[in-house]
Write a protein that holds these residues in place. Sequence first.
Motif, PDB file in Angstrom:
ATOM      1  N   GLU A  26       0.825  -1.208   0.000  1.00  0.00           N
ATOM      2  CA  GLU A  26       0.000   0.000   0.000  1.00  0.00           C
ATOM      3  C   GLU A  26       0.859   1.258   0.000  1.00  0.00           C
ATOM      4  O   GLU A  26       0.571   2.226  -0.714  1.00  0.00           O
ATOM      5  CB  GLU A  26      -0.916   0.007   1.226  1.00  0.00           C
ATOM      6  N   ARG A  27       1.926   1.228   0.798  1.00  0.00           N
ATOM      7  CA  ARG A  27       2.792   2.408   0.879  1.00  0.00           C
ATOM      8  C   ARG A  27       3.560   2.624  -0.416  1.00  0.00           C
ATOM      9  O   ARG A  27       3.822   3.770  -0.812  1.00  0.00           O
ATOM     10  CB  ARG A  27       3.745   2.288   2.072  1.00  0.00           C
ATOM     11  N   ARG A  28       3.924   1.557  -1.066  1.00  0.00           N
ATOM     12  CA  ARG A  28       4.606   1.700  -2.359  1.00  0.00           C
ATOM     13  C   ARG A  28       3.666   2.342  -3.380  1.00  0.00           C
ATOM     14  O   ARG A  28       4.099   3.130  -4.232  1.00  0.00           O
ATOM     15  CB  ARG A  28       5.109   0.346  -2.855  1.00  0.00           C
ATOM     16  N   GLU A  29       2.395   2.004  -3.317  1.00  0.00           N
ATOM     17  CA  GLU A  29       1.426   2.614  -4.217  1.00  0.00           C
ATOM     18  C   GLU A  29       1.297   4.112  -3.919  1.00  0.00           C
ATOM     19  O   GLU A  29       1.169   4.936  -4.832  1.00  0.00           O
ATOM     20  CB  GLU A  29       0.066   1.923  -4.071  1.00  0.00           C
ATOM     21  N   LYS A  30       1.327   4.464  -2.630  1.00  0.00           N
ATOM     22  CA  LYS A  30       1.280   5.888  -2.259  1.00  0.00           C
ATOM     23  C   LYS A  30       2.499   6.623  -2.800  1.00  0.00           C
ATOM     24  O   LYS A  30       2.394   7.747  -3.316  1.00  0.00           O
ATOM     25  CB  LYS A  30       1.195   6.042  -0.744  1.00  0.00           C
ATOM     26  N   LEU A  31       3.666   6.000  -2.680  1.00  0.00           N
ATOM     27  CA  LEU A  31       4.884   6.625  -3.189  1.00  0.00           C
ATOM     28  C   LEU A  31       4.815   6.771  -4.706  1.00  0.00           C
ATOM     29  O   LEU A  31       5.237   7.799  -5.264  1.00  0.00           O
ATOM     30  CB  LEU A  31       6.109   5.801  -2.787  1.00  0.00           C
ATOM     31  N   LYS A  32       4.246   5.761  -5.376  1.00  0.00           N
ATOM     32  CA  LYS A  32       4.095   5.833  -6.833  1.00  0.00           C
ATOM     33  C   LYS A  32       3.232   7.020  -7.223  1.00  0.00           C
ATOM     34  O   LYS A  32       3.550   7.771  -8.166  1.00  0.00           O
ATOM     35  CB  LYS A  32       3.489   4.537  -7.343  1.00  0.00           C
ATOM     36  N   ALA A  33       2.166   7.227  -6.456  1.00  0.00           N
ATOM     37  CA  ALA A  33       1.277   8.364  -6.735  1.00  0.00           C
ATOM     38  C   ALA A  33       1.991   9.685  -6.485  1.00  0.00           C
ATOM     39  O   ALA A  33       1.802  10.656  -7.239  1.00  0.00           O
ATOM     40  CB  ALA A  33       0.025   8.256  -5.874  1.00  0.00           C
ATOM     41  N   ILE A  34       2.813   9.734  -5.426  1.00  0.00           N
ATOM     42  CA  ILE A  34       3.582  10.953  -5.138  1.00  0.00           C
ATOM     43  C   ILE A  34       4.545  11.255  -6.276  1.00  0.00           C
ATOM     44  O   ILE A  34       4.674  12.403  -6.729  1.00  0.00           O
ATOM     45  CB  ILE A  34       4.336  10.810  -3.805  1.00  0.00           C
ATOM     46  N   ARG A  35       5.243  10.232  -6.758  1.00  0.00           N
ATOM     47  CA  ARG A  35       6.190  10.440  -7.867  1.00  0.00           C
ATOM     48  C   ARG A  35       5.469  11.013  -9.090  1.00  0.00           C
ATOM     49  O   ARG A  35       5.977  11.919  -9.770  1.00  0.00           O
ATOM     50  CB  ARG A  35       6.858   9.109  -8.234  1.00  0.00           C
ATOM     51  N   GLU A  36       4.298  10.473  -9.364  1.00  0.00           N
ATOM     52  CA  GLU A  36       3.561  10.928 -10.546  1.00  0.00           C
ATOM     53  C   GLU A  36       3.079  12.360 -10.372  1.00  0.00           C
ATOM     54  O   GLU A  36       3.094  13.152 -11.322  1.00  0.00           O
ATOM     55  CB  GLU A  36       2.377   9.987 -10.803  1.00  0.00           C
ATOM     56  N   SER A  37       2.653  12.713  -9.133  1.00  0.00           N
ATOM     57  CA  SER A  37       2.110  14.055  -8.906  1.00  0.00           C
ATOM     58  C   SER A  37       3.186  15.133  -8.979  1.00  0.00           C
ATOM     59  O   SER A  37       2.912  16.259  -9.405  1.00  0.00           O
ATOM     60  CB  SER A  37       1.390  14.117  -7.563  1.00  0.00           C
ATOM     61  N   VAL A  38       4.417  14.812  -8.534  1.00  0.00           N
ATOM     62  CA  VAL A  38       5.481  15.824  -8.547  1.00  0.00           C
ATOM     63  C   VAL A  38       6.199  15.877  -9.880  1.00  0.00           C
ATOM     64  O   VAL A  38       6.904  16.844 -10.176  1.00  0.00           O
ATOM     65  CB  VAL A  38       6.505  15.572  -7.413  1.00  0.00           C
ATOM     66  N   LYS A  39       6.024  14.832 -10.694  1.00  0.00           N
ATOM     67  CA  LYS A  39       6.723  14.781 -11.980  1.00  0.00           C
ATOM     68  C   LYS A  39       6.298  15.936 -12.877  1.00  0.00           C
ATOM     69  O   LYS A  39       7.132  16.576 -13.527  1.00  0.00           O
ATOM     70  CB  LYS A  39       6.438  13.443 -12.659  1.00  0.00           C
ATOM     71  N   ALA A  40       4.994  16.216 -12.890  1.00  0.00           N
ATOM     72  CA  ALA A  40       4.474  17.282 -13.758  1.00  0.00           C
ATOM     73  C   ALA A  40       4.985  18.654 -13.350  1.00  0.00           C
ATOM     74  O   ALA A  40       5.223  19.526 -14.192  1.00  0.00           O
ATOM     75  CB  ALA A  40       2.950  17.255 -13.741  1.00  0.00           C
ATOM     76  N   SER A  41       5.180  18.848 -12.034  1.00  0.00           N
ATOM     77  CA  SER A  41       5.604  20.157 -11.548  1.00  0.00           C
ATOM     78  C   SER A  41       7.118  20.290 -11.453  1.00  0.00           C
ATOM     79  O   SER A  41       7.616  21.361 -11.083  1.00  0.00           O
ATOM     80  CB  SER A  41       4.989  20.415 -10.172  1.00  0.00           C
ATOM     81  N   GLY A  42       7.820  19.237 -11.766  1.00  0.00           N
ATOM     82  CA  GLY A  42       9.275  19.279 -11.705  1.00  0.00           C
ATOM     83  C   GLY A  42       9.819  19.177 -10.295  1.00  0.00           C
ATOM     84  O   GLY A  42      10.984  19.488 -10.043  1.00  0.00           O
ATOM     85  N   GLY A  43       8.984  18.711  -9.375  1.00  0.00           N
ATOM     86  CA  GLY A  43       9.417  18.557  -7.993  1.00  0.00           C
ATOM     87  C   GLY A  43      10.098  17.221  -7.756  1.00  0.00           C
ATOM     88  O   GLY A  43      10.424  16.494  -8.697  1.00  0.00           O
ATOM     89  N   ALA A  44      10.313  16.903  -6.489  1.00  0.00           N
ATOM     90  CA  ALA A  44      11.006  15.661  -6.134  1.00  0.00           C
ATOM     91  C   ALA A  44      10.176  14.895  -5.116  1.00  0.00           C
ATOM     92  O   ALA A  44       9.567  15.493  -4.210  1.00  0.00           O
ATOM     93  CB  ALA A  44      12.387  15.952  -5.549  1.00  0.00           C
ATOM     94  N   ALA A  45      10.143  13.585  -5.287  1.00  0.00           N
ATOM     95  CA  ALA A  45       9.424  12.735  -4.325  1.00  0.00           C
ATOM     96  C   ALA A  45      10.130  12.719  -2.974  1.00  0.00           C
ATOM     97  O   ALA A  45       9.491  12.494  -1.943  1.00  0.00           O
ATOM     98  CB  ALA A  45       9.286  11.321  -4.876  1.00  0.00           C
ATOM     99  N   PHE A  46      11.429  12.941  -2.991  1.00  0.00           N
ATOM    100  CA  PHE A  46      12.232  12.991  -1.758  1.00  0.00           C
ATOM    101  C   PHE A  46      13.012  14.309  -1.737  1.00  0.00           C
ATOM    102  O   PHE A  46      14.217  14.337  -1.982  1.00  0.00           O
ATOM    103  CB  PHE A  46      13.191  11.801  -1.692  1.00  0.00           C
ATOM    104  N   PRO A  47      12.335  15.414  -1.453  1.00  0.00           N
ATOM    105  CA  PRO A  47      13.000  16.732  -1.489  1.00  0.00           C
ATOM    106  C   PRO A  47      14.065  16.859  -0.410  1.00  0.00           C
ATOM    107  O   PRO A  47      13.950  16.268   0.669  1.00  0.00           O
ATOM    108  CB  PRO A  47      11.847  17.707  -1.242  1.00  0.00           C
TER     109      PRO A  47
END
Length: 518
Positions: A26-47
């Motif tokens: 479940e947590r890996r799925e959450k991280l996957k969603a975070i990666r996808e959400s920050v990808k568009a804005s040029g952010g980082a999943a682990f800032p």
Amino acid sequence: MSVSNTENNQQNNEVVQQDENHVIAERREKLKAIRESVKASGGAAFPNDFKPEHKAAELHAEFGGFDNEVLDPKAVSVSIAGRMMLKRVMGKASFATVQDSSGRIQLFISKDNLTSADSEAIYDAFKHWDLGDIVAAEGVLFKTKTGELSVKVSALRLLTKSLRPLPEKFHGLQDQEVKYRQRYVDLIVSEDTRATFVARSKVVSAIRSFMIDNQFLEVETPMLHPIPGGASAKPFITHHNALDMQMFMRIAPELYLKRLVVGGFDRVFEVNRNFRNEGLSVRHNPEFTMMEFYAAYTDYLWLMDFTERCIRAAAIAATGSAVLQYQGRELDLSKPFERLTIVGAIQKYAPQYTLEQLHDAAFLRAEILKFGTKPFDHAGLGALQLALFEETAESQLWNPTYIIDYPVEVSPLARASDANPEITERFELFVTGREIANGFSELNDAEDQAARFHAQMKAKEAGDQEAMYYDADFIRALEYGMPPTGGCGIGIDRLVMMITDSPSIRDVILFPHMRAEA
């Protein structure tokens, strides 16, 4: 344990493992969603651009005594980061507790207080964050209705997504092994464990300061030795490819430190890692820490006084007192340490033996066999007395006690007594039934030392795997002349066990050696 109980335990472990695997997925799925959400804005999943300006403990210390009448006008702005350990979501407002390296502090999170344009999205995201996640928060301090110092959060970020769940409970026999294997988890969830290693750091720092204040020079000597020496122990063996030679992991730095005394450094010490190929126990780890020191123009009597002061200073630095509690009993380091000979200790703690028996080699050999220990064939009277002491008296030495005047045959590096050439000017310090330190007036007679090494070689040939090797270069160093010198080694791990009320050496070593996981 019955077969049915074993099967039940296995089934329970399998259920726990399945549950954990489900949570991780479940947590890996959450991280996957975070990666996808920050990808568009040029952010980082682990800032890594957030720099906290405050620590929890500092905030409690400075502002914990104030109420809101004082805090509100001050509008104390804070910036913190830590691991989320508790979380309570309550509609439009929530509470979370974060833990940094100094302690914990509570966050009050409300959509209305978040100042970002996308505050609703941030608050909604927070509700899906998990315990163990590392978060950053900015806001102002206030007191809740229950009087808890908290941060009214105006900005909130997820810095690190935790993929594994923290344990709900962390005790019991099986969990004790997990604590040693996964010390990083132990440190997250156990305040006591963190306190133990903070105390260990204070002990080492206090010892260093004590030595430097007494004009000792800290040095570093090799950890790879061409010849193992400085202690009676079985070494780890390795191979140096470029030199194509067998080498040994250091069992003690003694012979190198004494070379430095020969070279003109009158007072030297080293906080060192040693390696001995021995069994595991509550007192033994194959890799351990010692502090060894050598002082020219001193002897073992001076060493005992100095060692006593050093240990007392370390205890006070770590705990604030020289009177400790260890495993439910008082341990008093404030009084002068007792001094007993080997025979004197046996007479005090095992009075069933007569003085005549303690000087009868045949009787001692037979008596030692009753304890399941077989003395070496070459063992003389002194070694046999020492063996009986270890079986009968050693474990009873609770308060600090120096055992002095060890026999020459078991002290190959110690100076013989001028009054009695059969014994050496050597001591071992015992506390809570464990050896803490070993020291002696150093042997600086090169010819005598060479003869002792030869005797050790014969002992090794007779089956004593811990007997010393002959070190020709060390003899050469002594031939240049070493001043009268006293030297001592203090076991840091056992000292920290004593000071922190820890029953096992594994409790005071961050990453103790363990058998391979099944």
